[in-house]
Design a protein around this motif. Structure first.
Motif, PDB file in Angstrom:
ATOM      1  N   GLU A   1     172.600  78.878  66.603  1.00 35.71           N
ATOM      2  CA  GLU A   1     171.562  78.439  67.535  1.00 35.71           C
ATOM      3  C   GLU A   1     171.710  76.956  67.866  1.00 35.71           C
TER       4      GLU A   1
ATOM      5  N   ASN B   1     157.813  80.933  63.337  1.00 36.74           N
ATOM      6  CA  ASN B   1     157.519  82.356  63.481  1.00 36.74           C
ATOM      7  C   ASN B   1     156.575  82.596  64.652  1.00 36.74           C
TER       8      ASN B   1
ATOM      9  N   ARG C   1     158.501  81.927  68.033  1.00 34.65           N
ATOM     10  CA  ARG C   1     159.420  83.011  68.374  1.00 34.65           C
ATOM     11  C   ARG C   1     158.664  84.242  68.851  1.00 34.65           C
TER      12      ARG C   1
ATOM     13  N   THR D   1     159.013  85.570  72.993  1.00 32.24           N
ATOM     14  CA  THR D   1     159.663  86.860  73.230  1.00 32.24           C
ATOM     15  C   THR D   1     158.665  87.989  73.424  1.00 32.24           C
TER      16      THR D   1
ATOM     17  N   ASP E   1     164.211  80.655  76.129  1.00 39.68           N
ATOM     18  CA  ASP E   1     164.808  80.050  74.943  1.00 39.68           C
ATOM     19  C   ASP E   1     164.023  78.780  74.621  1.00 39.68           C
TER      20      ASP E   1
END
Length: 437
Positions: free
Chosen positions: A33, A158, A161, A165, A219
Protein backbone atom coordinates in the motif's frame (compact mmCIF):
# COMPACT_ATOMS: atom_id res chain seq x y z
CA UNK A 1 23.47 12.98 19.58
CA UNK A 2 20.30 12.59 21.64
CA UNK A 3 17.16 12.70 19.47
CA UNK A 4 15.32 16.00 19.87
CA UNK A 5 11.66 16.40 20.89
CA UNK A 6 11.53 13.08 22.77
CA UNK A 7 9.74 12.54 26.12
CA UNK A 8 11.66 12.22 29.35
CA UNK A 9 10.21 8.94 30.58
CA UNK A 10 10.79 8.26 34.29
CA UNK A 11 10.76 4.44 33.90
CA UNK A 12 13.09 2.87 31.30
CA UNK A 13 11.74 -0.63 31.97
CA UNK A 14 8.19 0.51 31.20
CA UNK A 15 9.40 2.00 27.90
CA UNK A 16 11.08 -1.29 26.99
CA UNK A 17 7.91 -3.24 27.79
CA UNK A 18 5.74 -0.96 25.65
CA UNK A 19 8.18 -1.12 22.74
CA UNK A 20 8.38 -4.91 22.98
CA UNK A 21 4.60 -5.13 22.80
CA UNK A 22 4.49 -2.87 19.75
CA UNK A 23 7.14 -4.94 17.98
CA UNK A 24 4.88 -8.00 18.32
CA UNK A 25 1.79 -6.17 17.06
CA UNK A 26 0.45 -6.67 13.52
CA UNK A 27 1.12 -3.93 10.96
CA UNK A 28 -1.44 -1.15 10.60
CA UNK A 29 -0.67 -0.76 6.88
CA UNK A 30 1.15 -2.90 4.37
CA UNK A 31 4.29 -2.22 2.36
CA UNK A 32 2.47 -2.72 -0.93
CA UNK A 33 0.00 0.00 0.00
CA UNK A 34 2.90 2.35 0.75
CA UNK A 35 4.38 1.61 -2.67
CA UNK A 36 1.05 2.36 -4.33
CA UNK A 37 0.92 5.73 -2.57
CA UNK A 38 4.51 6.46 -3.63
CA UNK A 39 3.50 5.94 -7.27
CA UNK A 40 0.56 8.31 -6.81
CA UNK A 41 2.77 10.98 -5.22
CA UNK A 42 5.16 10.60 -8.17
CA UNK A 43 2.20 11.46 -10.42
CA UNK A 44 1.51 14.50 -8.24
CA UNK A 45 5.11 15.63 -8.75
CA UNK A 46 4.67 15.38 -12.52
CA UNK A 47 1.45 17.42 -12.45
CA UNK A 48 -0.70 14.37 -13.25
CA UNK A 49 -2.53 14.43 -9.89
CA UNK A 50 -3.15 16.75 -6.94
CA UNK A 51 -2.54 15.90 -3.28
CA UNK A 52 -5.01 16.74 -0.52
CA UNK A 53 -3.95 15.94 3.05
CA UNK A 54 -6.03 16.96 6.03
CA UNK A 55 -6.91 16.18 9.59
CA UNK A 56 -6.27 17.17 13.18
CA UNK A 57 -3.19 18.99 14.38
CA UNK A 58 -3.12 16.41 17.18
CA UNK A 59 -5.58 13.55 17.55
CA UNK A 60 -6.86 12.63 20.99
CA UNK A 61 -7.93 9.24 22.29
CA UNK A 62 -11.29 10.66 23.36
CA UNK A 63 -12.15 11.54 19.76
CA UNK A 64 -11.72 8.03 18.35
CA UNK A 65 -15.42 7.59 17.69
CA UNK A 66 -17.39 6.66 14.59
CA UNK A 67 -18.99 10.12 14.48
CA UNK A 68 -15.70 12.02 14.63
CA UNK A 69 -13.96 9.84 12.05
CA UNK A 70 -16.99 9.97 9.74
CA UNK A 71 -17.31 13.76 9.96
CA UNK A 72 -13.64 14.30 9.21
CA UNK A 73 -13.67 11.85 6.32
CA UNK A 74 -16.86 13.37 4.91
CA UNK A 75 -15.34 16.84 4.65
CA UNK A 76 -12.14 15.51 3.05
CA UNK A 77 -14.20 13.63 0.46
CA UNK A 78 -16.27 16.75 -0.22
CA UNK A 79 -13.12 18.81 -0.70
CA UNK A 80 -11.63 16.17 -2.98
CA UNK A 81 -14.62 16.10 -5.33
CA UNK A 82 -14.42 19.85 -5.91
CA UNK A 83 -10.65 19.79 -6.39
CA UNK A 84 -10.81 16.77 -8.73
CA UNK A 85 -13.26 18.51 -11.03
CA UNK A 86 -11.32 21.76 -11.04
CA UNK A 87 -7.90 20.17 -11.61
CA UNK A 88 -9.15 17.56 -14.11
CA UNK A 89 -6.71 15.12 -12.55
CA UNK A 90 -7.05 12.55 -9.74
CA UNK A 91 -6.81 13.83 -6.18
CA UNK A 92 -4.62 11.75 -3.87
CA UNK A 93 -6.43 11.70 -0.53
CA UNK A 94 -4.33 11.46 2.65
CA UNK A 95 -5.60 11.80 6.19
CA UNK A 96 -3.60 13.30 9.05
CA UNK A 97 -5.08 10.56 11.17
CA UNK A 98 -4.53 7.16 12.78
CA UNK A 99 -1.21 8.20 14.29
CA UNK A 100 -1.09 12.00 14.68
CA UNK A 101 -0.97 11.82 18.47
CA UNK A 102 2.33 13.58 19.25
CA UNK A 103 3.39 17.20 18.83
CA UNK A 104 6.75 18.97 19.21
CA UNK A 105 6.96 21.68 21.84
CA UNK A 106 9.18 24.74 22.24
CA UNK A 107 9.89 23.85 25.87
CA UNK A 108 9.93 20.70 27.99
CA UNK A 109 8.08 22.56 30.73
CA UNK A 110 4.94 24.66 31.08
CA UNK A 111 4.32 27.17 33.89
CA UNK A 112 0.90 28.42 34.89
CA UNK A 113 -0.20 30.83 37.60
CA UNK A 114 -2.48 29.27 40.22
CA UNK A 115 -4.02 30.64 43.45
CA UNK A 116 -1.06 29.08 45.26
CA UNK A 117 1.50 30.69 42.95
CA UNK A 118 3.31 29.58 39.78
CA UNK A 119 3.23 25.84 39.02
CA UNK A 120 5.62 24.21 36.54
CA UNK A 121 4.86 20.83 34.98
CA UNK A 122 6.00 18.88 31.90
CA UNK A 123 4.54 20.33 28.70
CA UNK A 124 1.70 18.49 26.99
CA UNK A 125 3.22 16.64 24.04
CA UNK A 126 0.08 14.98 22.75
CA UNK A 127 -1.91 12.01 23.96
CA UNK A 128 0.91 9.72 22.80
CA UNK A 129 3.03 11.06 25.66
CA UNK A 130 0.92 12.52 28.49
CA UNK A 131 -2.44 14.01 29.40
CA UNK A 132 -3.74 17.49 28.66
CA UNK A 133 -5.00 18.14 32.20
CA UNK A 134 -2.62 20.42 34.10
CA UNK A 135 -1.92 18.09 37.02
CA UNK A 136 1.29 16.31 38.04
CA UNK A 137 -0.32 12.90 37.51
CA UNK A 138 -1.59 13.74 34.04
CA UNK A 139 1.61 15.34 32.76
CA UNK A 140 4.01 12.48 33.63
CA UNK A 141 5.12 10.89 30.32
CA UNK A 142 3.65 7.38 30.19
CA UNK A 143 5.04 4.85 27.67
CA UNK A 144 1.86 2.77 27.89
CA UNK A 145 0.32 5.56 25.83
CA UNK A 146 2.41 4.35 22.87
CA UNK A 147 0.42 1.12 22.96
CA UNK A 148 -2.76 3.19 23.26
CA UNK A 149 -1.72 5.05 20.09
CA UNK A 150 -1.45 1.76 18.25
CA UNK A 151 -4.89 0.62 19.42
CA UNK A 152 -6.53 3.96 18.66
CA UNK A 153 -4.90 4.06 15.22
CA UNK A 154 -6.08 0.54 14.43
CA UNK A 155 -9.64 1.46 15.40
CA UNK A 156 -9.50 4.63 13.27
CA UNK A 157 -8.17 2.80 10.22
CA UNK A 158 -10.84 0.10 10.56
CA UNK A 159 -13.51 2.80 10.53
CA UNK A 160 -11.96 4.61 7.56
CA UNK A 161 -11.69 1.42 5.51
CA UNK A 162 -15.29 0.53 6.26
CA UNK A 163 -16.53 3.98 5.27
CA UNK A 164 -14.60 4.33 1.99
CA UNK A 165 -15.61 0.88 0.73
CA UNK A 166 -19.10 0.63 2.22
CA UNK A 167 -20.99 3.27 0.23
CA UNK A 168 -20.22 6.35 2.34
CA UNK A 169 -17.80 7.64 -0.32
CA UNK A 170 -20.29 7.35 -3.20
CA UNK A 171 -19.58 10.27 -5.54
CA UNK A 172 -23.21 11.27 -6.02
CA UNK A 173 -23.82 11.32 -2.29
CA UNK A 174 -20.72 13.44 -1.66
CA UNK A 175 -21.81 15.86 -4.38
CA UNK A 176 -25.25 16.14 -2.75
CA UNK A 177 -23.54 17.16 0.49
CA UNK A 178 -21.64 19.86 -1.42
CA UNK A 179 -24.86 21.16 -2.95
CA UNK A 180 -26.30 21.50 0.55
CA UNK A 181 -23.21 23.47 1.61
CA UNK A 182 -23.43 25.80 -1.40
CA UNK A 183 -27.10 26.56 -0.76
CA UNK A 184 -26.34 27.54 2.84
CA UNK A 185 -23.21 29.55 2.05
CA UNK A 186 -23.22 33.37 2.08
CA UNK A 187 -21.01 33.06 -1.02
CA UNK A 188 -23.39 30.73 -2.85
CA UNK A 189 -23.16 32.61 -6.14
CA UNK A 190 -19.38 32.22 -6.20
CA UNK A 191 -19.48 28.50 -5.50
CA UNK A 192 -22.57 27.42 -7.42
CA UNK A 193 -20.83 27.67 -10.81
CA UNK A 194 -18.46 24.82 -9.97
CA UNK A 195 -21.20 22.87 -8.20
CA UNK A 196 -23.45 23.26 -11.24
CA UNK A 197 -20.75 22.07 -13.62
CA UNK A 198 -20.17 18.96 -11.49
CA UNK A 199 -23.93 18.33 -11.45
CA UNK A 200 -24.10 18.45 -15.24
CA UNK A 201 -21.13 16.12 -15.55
CA UNK A 202 -22.74 13.58 -13.23
CA UNK A 203 -26.07 13.86 -15.06
CA UNK A 204 -24.29 13.18 -18.36
CA UNK A 205 -22.52 10.13 -16.93
CA UNK A 206 -25.84 8.77 -15.67
CA UNK A 207 -27.52 9.41 -19.02
CA UNK A 208 -24.97 7.31 -20.91
CA UNK A 209 -25.13 4.55 -18.33
CA UNK A 210 -21.62 5.05 -16.92
CA UNK A 211 -21.31 3.71 -13.39
CA UNK A 212 -17.66 2.80 -12.73
CA UNK A 213 -16.51 1.34 -9.43
CA UNK A 214 -14.62 4.58 -8.76
CA UNK A 215 -17.99 6.31 -8.30
CA UNK A 216 -18.69 4.22 -5.21
CA UNK A 217 -15.38 3.84 -3.40
CA UNK A 218 -12.12 5.78 -3.00
CA UNK A 219 -8.53 5.10 -2.07
CA UNK A 220 -7.61 6.77 1.19
CA UNK A 221 -4.22 6.83 2.88
CA UNK A 222 -2.97 7.59 6.40
CA UNK A 223 -0.09 9.81 7.50
CA UNK A 224 1.42 11.45 10.56
CA UNK A 225 4.52 13.24 11.76
CA UNK A 226 6.89 10.46 12.84
CA UNK A 227 8.04 12.28 15.95
CA UNK A 228 8.37 9.66 18.69
CA UNK A 229 11.20 7.42 17.61
CA UNK A 230 10.44 4.70 20.18
CA UNK A 231 7.07 4.21 18.50
CA UNK A 232 8.30 4.54 14.92
CA UNK A 233 11.21 2.12 15.37
CA UNK A 234 8.89 -0.39 17.03
CA UNK A 235 6.47 -0.11 14.09
CA UNK A 236 9.15 -0.75 11.48
CA UNK A 237 9.10 -4.13 9.73
CA UNK A 238 11.06 -5.90 7.01
CA UNK A 239 8.88 -6.41 3.93
CA UNK A 240 8.70 -10.09 3.00
CA UNK A 241 8.57 -9.23 -0.72
CA UNK A 242 11.66 -7.07 -0.93
CA UNK A 243 13.58 -7.49 2.31
CA UNK A 244 13.43 -3.72 2.83
CA UNK A 245 12.28 -1.82 5.96
CA UNK A 246 8.92 -0.04 6.02
CA UNK A 247 7.18 1.96 8.73
CA UNK A 248 3.90 0.07 8.99
CA UNK A 249 2.14 2.57 11.26
CA UNK A 250 1.13 4.78 8.29
CA UNK A 251 1.34 4.90 4.52
CA UNK A 252 3.25 8.20 4.60
CA UNK A 253 5.23 9.77 7.44
CA UNK A 254 6.96 13.13 7.60
CA UNK A 255 9.72 14.98 9.43
CA UNK A 256 8.74 18.22 11.14
CA UNK A 257 10.42 21.60 10.91
CA UNK A 258 11.99 21.12 14.36
CA UNK A 259 13.46 17.67 13.70
CA UNK A 260 14.94 17.97 10.19
CA UNK A 261 18.59 18.36 11.29
CA UNK A 262 20.82 16.72 8.67
CA UNK A 263 22.84 14.96 11.35
CA UNK A 264 19.81 14.25 13.54
CA UNK A 265 18.20 10.98 14.53
CA UNK A 266 14.97 11.64 12.61
CA UNK A 267 16.70 12.16 9.27
CA UNK A 268 18.80 9.07 9.94
CA UNK A 269 15.69 6.99 10.65
CA UNK A 270 13.80 8.29 7.61
CA UNK A 271 16.75 7.61 5.34
CA UNK A 272 16.35 3.90 6.04
CA UNK A 273 12.62 3.30 5.56
CA UNK A 274 11.02 2.83 2.15
CA UNK A 275 7.69 4.61 2.67
CA UNK A 276 6.91 7.78 0.78
CA UNK A 277 8.12 10.48 3.17
CA UNK A 278 7.69 14.20 3.68
CA UNK A 279 9.83 16.91 5.18
CA UNK A 280 8.59 20.28 6.40
CA UNK A 281 10.52 23.37 5.23
CA UNK A 282 9.91 26.70 6.96
CA UNK A 283 11.35 30.19 6.50
CA UNK A 284 14.67 29.21 8.10
CA UNK A 285 15.32 26.58 5.43
CA UNK A 286 17.87 27.39 2.75
CA UNK A 287 18.28 25.92 -0.71
CA UNK A 288 21.37 24.10 0.53
CA UNK A 289 19.31 22.65 3.40
CA UNK A 290 16.79 21.32 0.88
CA UNK A 291 19.51 19.80 -1.29
CA UNK A 292 21.21 18.24 1.72
CA UNK A 293 17.95 16.72 2.90
CA UNK A 294 17.19 15.37 -0.56
CA UNK A 295 20.63 13.77 -0.75
CA UNK A 296 20.12 12.05 2.62
CA UNK A 297 16.48 11.10 2.24
CA UNK A 298 16.31 10.24 -1.46
CA UNK A 299 19.83 9.33 -2.62
CA UNK A 300 18.47 7.34 -5.57
CA UNK A 301 16.43 10.39 -6.72
CA UNK A 302 13.28 8.27 -6.90
CA UNK A 303 10.05 9.94 -8.00
CA UNK A 304 7.37 9.96 -5.30
CA UNK A 305 9.80 9.16 -2.52
CA UNK A 306 10.26 12.68 -1.11
CA UNK A 307 7.75 15.47 -0.63
CA UNK A 308 8.81 18.90 0.57
CA UNK A 309 5.96 20.44 2.59
CA UNK A 310 6.51 24.19 2.70
CA UNK A 311 5.27 26.32 5.62
CA UNK A 312 6.59 29.87 5.20
CA UNK A 313 3.60 32.02 6.16
CA UNK A 314 1.58 34.22 3.84
CA UNK A 315 3.97 37.17 4.20
CA UNK A 316 7.11 35.16 3.39
CA UNK A 317 6.05 32.53 0.85
CA UNK A 318 6.55 34.63 -2.29
CA UNK A 319 10.10 35.68 -1.31
CA UNK A 320 11.24 32.60 0.60
CA UNK A 321 10.10 29.75 -1.61
CA UNK A 322 11.55 30.67 -5.05
CA UNK A 323 15.26 30.19 -4.16
CA UNK A 324 14.53 26.69 -2.85
CA UNK A 325 12.45 25.61 -5.83
CA UNK A 326 14.90 27.12 -8.32
CA UNK A 327 17.99 25.41 -6.91
CA UNK A 328 16.31 22.06 -6.27
CA UNK A 329 14.94 22.07 -9.83
CA UNK A 330 18.26 23.14 -11.35
CA UNK A 331 19.99 20.22 -9.63
CA UNK A 332 17.52 17.76 -11.16
CA UNK A 333 16.22 16.65 -7.77
CA UNK A 334 12.98 14.64 -7.93
CA UNK A 335 10.65 16.07 -5.32
CA UNK A 336 6.94 16.76 -4.94
CA UNK A 337 6.05 20.20 -3.59
CA UNK A 338 3.08 20.57 -1.22
CA UNK A 339 1.87 23.61 0.73
CA UNK A 340 1.22 23.62 4.46
CA UNK A 341 -0.57 26.99 4.74
CA UNK A 342 -1.31 26.59 8.43
CA UNK A 343 1.80 26.58 10.60
CA UNK A 344 3.41 29.75 9.28
CA UNK A 345 0.29 31.79 9.98
CA UNK A 346 -0.34 31.17 13.69
CA UNK A 347 -0.73 34.05 16.14
CA UNK A 348 -2.25 34.72 19.55
CA UNK A 349 -5.59 36.49 19.45
CA UNK A 350 -6.40 39.40 21.75
CA UNK A 351 -8.52 36.94 23.74
CA UNK A 352 -5.54 34.67 24.37
CA UNK A 353 -6.44 31.90 21.94
CA UNK A 354 -3.91 30.55 19.45
CA UNK A 355 -5.48 31.12 16.05
CA UNK A 356 -4.98 31.75 12.33
CA UNK A 357 -6.72 33.94 9.79
CA UNK A 358 -8.61 32.19 7.02
CA UNK A 359 -7.45 34.84 4.55
CA UNK A 360 -3.80 34.17 5.46
CA UNK A 361 -4.26 30.44 4.88
CA UNK A 362 -5.77 31.14 1.48
CA UNK A 363 -3.09 33.70 0.62
CA UNK A 364 -0.27 31.31 1.39
CA UNK A 365 -1.77 28.73 -0.96
CA UNK A 366 -2.16 31.43 -3.62
CA UNK A 367 1.48 32.42 -3.09
CA UNK A 368 2.52 28.78 -3.39
CA UNK A 369 0.71 28.56 -6.76
CA UNK A 370 2.12 31.90 -7.90
CA UNK A 371 5.72 30.86 -7.22
CA UNK A 372 5.44 27.53 -9.00
CA UNK A 373 3.67 28.98 -11.99
CA UNK A 374 6.31 31.70 -12.34
CA UNK A 375 9.08 29.08 -12.25
CA UNK A 376 7.32 26.54 -14.45
CA UNK A 377 7.24 23.93 -11.68
CA UNK A 378 4.35 21.94 -10.23
CA UNK A 379 2.29 23.10 -7.21
CA UNK A 380 1.48 19.58 -6.10
CA UNK A 381 -1.03 19.92 -3.30
CA UNK A 382 -1.88 21.12 0.18
CA UNK A 383 -1.84 19.79 3.73
CA UNK A 384 -4.32 21.47 6.08
CA UNK A 385 -5.29 21.12 9.71
CA UNK A 386 -9.05 20.69 9.72
CA UNK A 387 -11.97 18.98 11.39
CA UNK A 388 -15.42 17.90 10.33
CA UNK A 389 -16.96 19.69 13.29
CA UNK A 390 -18.32 23.24 13.62
CA UNK A 391 -15.57 24.51 15.89
CA UNK A 392 -14.49 28.15 16.17
CA UNK A 393 -10.69 28.10 16.10
CA UNK A 394 -9.73 30.12 13.01
CA UNK A 395 -10.94 33.67 12.42
CA UNK A 396 -12.60 34.74 9.19
CA UNK A 397 -14.27 32.76 6.45
CA UNK A 398 -17.88 33.03 5.36
CA UNK A 399 -19.09 32.64 8.93
CA UNK A 400 -16.99 35.71 9.81
CA UNK A 401 -15.66 34.27 13.05
CA UNK A 402 -13.93 37.04 14.99
CA UNK A 403 -11.48 36.89 17.89
CA UNK A 404 -14.28 37.17 20.45
CA UNK A 405 -16.12 34.32 18.72
CA UNK A 406 -13.20 31.94 19.18
CA UNK A 407 -14.42 31.23 22.70
CA UNK A 408 -17.72 29.84 21.42
CA UNK A 409 -16.35 26.40 20.53
CA UNK A 410 -12.58 26.23 20.73
CA UNK A 411 -11.77 22.52 21.18
CA UNK A 412 -8.25 21.93 19.84
CA UNK A 413 -5.69 20.89 22.45
CA UNK A 414 -2.75 22.17 20.39
CA UNK A 415 -3.20 24.11 17.12
CA UNK A 416 -6.31 25.74 15.60
CA UNK A 417 -8.11 23.94 12.78
CA UNK A 418 -10.34 24.92 9.91
CA UNK A 419 -13.91 23.94 10.73
CA UNK A 420 -16.27 22.11 8.39
CA UNK A 421 -17.53 25.23 6.59
CA UNK A 422 -14.08 26.85 6.31
CA UNK A 423 -12.61 23.62 4.89
CA UNK A 424 -15.24 23.47 2.16
CA UNK A 425 -14.85 27.18 1.41
CA UNK A 426 -11.12 26.61 1.03
CA UNK A 427 -11.71 23.77 -1.44
CA UNK A 428 -13.96 25.90 -3.64
CA UNK A 429 -11.51 28.82 -3.55
CA UNK A 430 -8.49 26.62 -4.32
CA UNK A 431 -10.49 25.08 -7.15
CA UNK A 432 -10.39 28.51 -8.82
CA UNK A 433 -6.58 28.44 -8.60
CA UNK A 434 -6.51 24.95 -10.09
CA UNK A 435 -8.72 25.86 -13.00
CA UNK A 436 -6.13 28.38 -14.14
CA UNK A 437 -2.95 26.42 -13.36
Amino acid sequence: MRPVQQPNYPDADAVAAAVAKLRRSPPLVFAGECDELKAKIAAVGRGEAFLLAGGDCAETFAEVTADNVRNKLRVLLQMAVVLTYAASVPVVKIGRLAGQYAKPRSSDLETRTTPDGPVTLPAYRGDAVNGFDFTPESRIPDPQRLVDVYNASAATLNLVRAFVTGGFADLRQVHTWNNDFVRESPYAQRYELVAGEIERALTFMKAIGADPDEFHRVDFHSSHEALLLDYEHAMTRIDSRTGLPYNVSAHMVWIGERTRQLDGAHVEYFSNIRNPIGCKLGPSATADDALGLAARLNPDNEQGRLTFITRFGAEKIRDGLPPLVEKVTAEGVQVTWVSDPMHGNTFEASTGYKTRRFDDVLDEIQGFFDVHRALGTVPGGMMVEMTGDDVTEIVGGGEEIDEIGLAHRYESVVDPRLNRVQSLELAFLVSEMLRTR
